[in-house]
Design a protein around this motif. Structure first.
Motif, PDB file in Angstrom:
ATOM      1  N   GLY A  93      41.753  41.469  29.524  1.00  0.00           N
ATOM      2  CA  GLY A  93      41.105  40.242  29.979  1.00  0.00           C
ATOM      3  C   GLY A  93      39.971  40.450  30.957  1.00  0.00           C
ATOM      4  N   ALA A  94      39.527  41.699  31.148  1.00  0.00           N
ATOM      5  CA  ALA A  94      38.513  42.010  32.167  1.00  0.00           C
ATOM      6  C   ALA A  94      37.170  41.349  31.898  1.00  0.00           C
ATOM      7  N   GLY A  95      36.958  40.853  30.691  1.00  0.00           N
ATOM      8  CA  GLY A  95      35.674  40.242  30.355  1.00  0.00           C
ATOM      9  C   GLY A  95      35.333  39.011  31.167  1.00  0.00           C
ATOM     10  N   VAL A  96      36.325  38.379  31.798  1.00  0.00           N
ATOM     11  CA  VAL A  96      36.047  37.164  32.588  1.00  0.00           C
ATOM     12  C   VAL A  96      35.749  37.490  34.051  1.00  0.00           C
ATOM     13  N   LEU A  97      35.864  38.752  34.435  1.00  0.00           N
ATOM     14  CA  LEU A  97      35.730  39.117  35.852  1.00  0.00           C
ATOM     15  C   LEU A  97      34.274  39.191  36.296  1.00  0.00           C
ATOM     16  N   ASP A  98      34.065  38.906  37.590  1.00  0.00           N
ATOM     17  CA  ASP A  98      32.751  39.068  38.204  1.00  0.00           C
ATOM     18  C   ASP A  98      32.453  40.559  38.383  1.00  0.00           C
ATOM     19  N   TYR A  99      31.171  40.872  38.467  1.00  0.00           N
ATOM     20  CA  TYR A  99      30.718  42.267  38.603  1.00  0.00           C
ATOM     21  C   TYR A  99      31.332  42.943  39.832  1.00  0.00           C
ATOM     22  N   VAL A 100      31.482  42.184  40.920  1.00  0.00           N
ATOM     23  CA  VAL A 100      31.977  42.734  42.184  1.00  0.00           C
ATOM     24  C   VAL A 100      33.375  43.323  42.037  1.00  0.00           C
ATOM     25  N   THR A 101      34.174  42.825  41.090  1.00  0.00           N
ATOM     26  CA  THR A 101      35.549  43.308  40.960  1.00  0.00           C
ATOM     27  C   THR A 101      35.608  44.781  40.576  1.00  0.00           C
TER      28      THR A 101
END
Length: 588
Positions: free
Chosen positions: A173-181
């Motif tokens: 599910g990492a596709g929904v994460l912000d770049y900062v994560t």
């Protein structure tokens, strides 16, 4: 604080001075070095205070150059932009020079470091691709700090998406994460088996909605991270050209647990924070156990399902505004019976009207006799055939139908998926099944006034603020994260439920007094009518009593209570599965 405790103790001061001269810092997204510069300045200021205190204990400073120990080589950074790297290198020497002047003025001795023999190590490179160990030794490093780029999933370019895949490729599910994560994961991986502490400035989206479950489940389970302190949402901007004000948090963390955890709250997001000492900080930056709220297909409580509205995917050919509807009926009056009101978030909140052709029961003969409507249907087919999506192309063979038809057959509560973050309550409404709910809305069929009252209460809104996703500061309500996980009252009596229903009806009746005002107007904090405010306040009290007799003193008080209730409601599922596992292992 540590320095204040050792004042007057010469040996402890000497040890402390040695300690701060051996602290090493890394900013893995350092830009022009602002965080490193300020950290170095503060460390040099602390060193001056230590030396002044040592003077008081009888250790006179005769040669200042022999005892100044803090230096620029304790600092390292990684920066993608080469020009910024050069600026950071020079800036560190400049702040060093300024602090040397301060030392000279403080102790009355000329102090300068020339020629320049030491430097901060600022590496030009992609922090998500390079090995941080090559920049600074893990054994030497004490702190990771920084302000990684704020780029949401919709705004990431191809290179940034590739970077994220490089770091987060195995995270589901990492596709929904912000770049900062990516920096959180990279830092968490780097600090394993160490005492290194981290603190990163981030957009507040990473502790809200679906990002929490995906990011923090990885940080907790794989890397065993503990949050040490948190600055909850505050407003931040800098002087960069075109820089927008963003809503930020700061999260401090490490792999070791600590006792004195702290939460910094901002009553005014532009003001100063108040500090609160807590036992534990969860990923929602409140006091409580390390819980993570993940998407659920079904509600955890015994309530009706919440479903997304219907999606036309029609290129606008099945939709009409007032003028288009009137013109169509004038030319083809026999088609009027197939027209129904179409409700999206925009229409619902702003008193707008739109219409759609609802052709689920139209007979082929009827459609043949309506050439204008048939032309629209043909345009729907062509639009879908021209799509790049396989699923849409398949729907071209059903041009009279919405691609997603979830329309209820009973009256329902409508919930807008998006709502302004400055509203105290998300406006909800009742509709009959003749109103077609668009996919920008959610709905609950077979719903009653009691459910309406709970969902439009201050109690539910506390949950929304922490659990739902955000678009900037606006709410992105979801059924799977917000509604399905919401802990509804478990012990409410029939009398309490009836009181909630009475108060909920009073809210609806009060809204009806303002037929010319949209819900957007009625729920704007500046224009919300006093009688509507009072009606909601009565409803809030009625809902609160369904949970417990004691009043809730603050929003934090509410959310911490709800998180505890959530754990109680979901714990039996966990304990049952554990017991079953134990029985299999120990059949005796």
């Amino acid at each position: 604080r540590e320095f204040e405790k050792i004042k007057g103790h010469r040996n402890k001061l000497l040890e402390f001075h040695k300690k701060i001269a051996n602290l090493y810092f890394l900013d893995p997204a350092c830009g022009c070095g602002n965080f490193l510069i300020i950290t170095y300045r503060e460390l040099r200021d602390l060193e001056i205070l230590v030396l002044q205190e040592l003077n008081k204990t009888g250790q006179l400073v005769t040669d200042i150059s022999a005892i100044i120990q803090v230096d620029v080589n304790q600092f390292a950074g990684i920066e993608y932009d080469e020009f910024a790297v050069r600026v950071a290198e020079v800036a560190m020497w400049l702040i060093d020079h300024q602090m040397n002047i301060k030392v000279s003025n403080t102790f009355g001795q000329y102090f300068v470091r020339l020629p320049l023999k030491k430097a901060a190590k600022i590496v030009n490179g992609n922090a998500l691709r390079i090995d941080w160990e090559e920049v600074i030794s893990k054994e030497k490093l004490n702190f990771i700090l920084g302000n990684p780029p704020f780029v949401g999933k919709q705004l990431q370019n191809a290179h940034q998406k590739a970077d994220m895949n490089h770091v987060l490729g195995e995270v589901k599910g990492a596709g929904v994460l912000d770049y900062v994560t990516s920096w959180y994961i990279k830092a968490a991986e780097f600090i394993q088996n160490s005492l290194i502490r981290c603190a990163l400035v981030s957009t507040n989206s990473i502790y809200q909605g679906e990002q929490v479950g995906i990011l923090w489940q990885e940080l907790y389970q794989k890397y065993k991270i503990k949050i040490h302190f948190a600055h909850r949402t505050f407003s931040w901007s800098n002087e960069a050209k075109g820089n927008a004000v963003v809503h930020c948090v700061i999260i401090g963390f490490g792999v070791q647990d600590i006792e004195n955890k702290r939460i910094f709250d901002y009553a005014d997001i532009k003001g100063e924070p108040t500090e609160r000492k807590v036992k534990n900080i969860n990923p929602y930056l409140t006091e409580g156990n390390d819980l993570i709220i993940l998407k659920k297909i079904k509600p955890i409580c015994n309530v009706p399902e919440m479903i997304k509205g219907s999606q036309p995917t029609d290129g606008g050919n099945l939709l009409m505004n007032d003028g288009e509807k009137e013109e169509y009926i004038r030319q083809e009056p026999e088609g009027k019976k197939f027209i129904k009101p179409f409700i999206s978030t925009d229409e619902f909140l702003n008193n707008k009207r739109r219409w759609c052709f609802w052709l689920t029961e139209i007979q082929p003969k009827e459609l043949k006799q309506l050439p204008l409507l048939l032309k629209r249907v043909e345009a729907v087919k062509e639009m879908r055939l021209a799509s790049s999506k396989v699923a849409t192309i398949k729907w071209a063979q059903f041009p009279t139908l919405f691609t997603e038809n979830r329309q209820p057959k009973t009256s329902y509560i409508l919930i807008p998926s998006h709502s302004l973050g400055n509203r105290k309550y998300i406006p909800l409404g009742f509709f009959t099944p003749d109103y077609i709910a668009n996919n920008s809305c959610l709905f609950v069929a077979n719903a009653n006034l009691y459910l309406f009252g709970i969902l439009t209460s201050e109690m539910h809104m506390a949950w929304v603020k922490y659990v739902c996703g955000r678009l900037k500061s606006d709410y992105r309500y979801s059924n799977t994260i917000v509604y399905n996980n919401f802990p509804f009252p478990e012990t409410a009596t029939e009398k309490q439920k009836q009181t909630v229903e009475t108060c909920a009806q009073a809210v609806l009746d009060t809204r009806a007094k303002y037929p010319d005002s949209s819900l957007a107007d009625l729920y704007d904090p500046l224009t919300m009518p006093p009688d509507l405010i009072k009606a909601h306040q009565k409803l809030d009290k009625a809902v609160d009593l369904c949970y417990r007799p004691q009043p809730f003193t603050s929003e934090l008080n509410r959310i911490e209570y709800l998180f505890e209730l959530y754990e109680k409601l979901t714990a039996p599922l966990l304990s049952t599965s554990k017991q079953k596992t134990t029985k299999r292992k120990n059949p005796q």
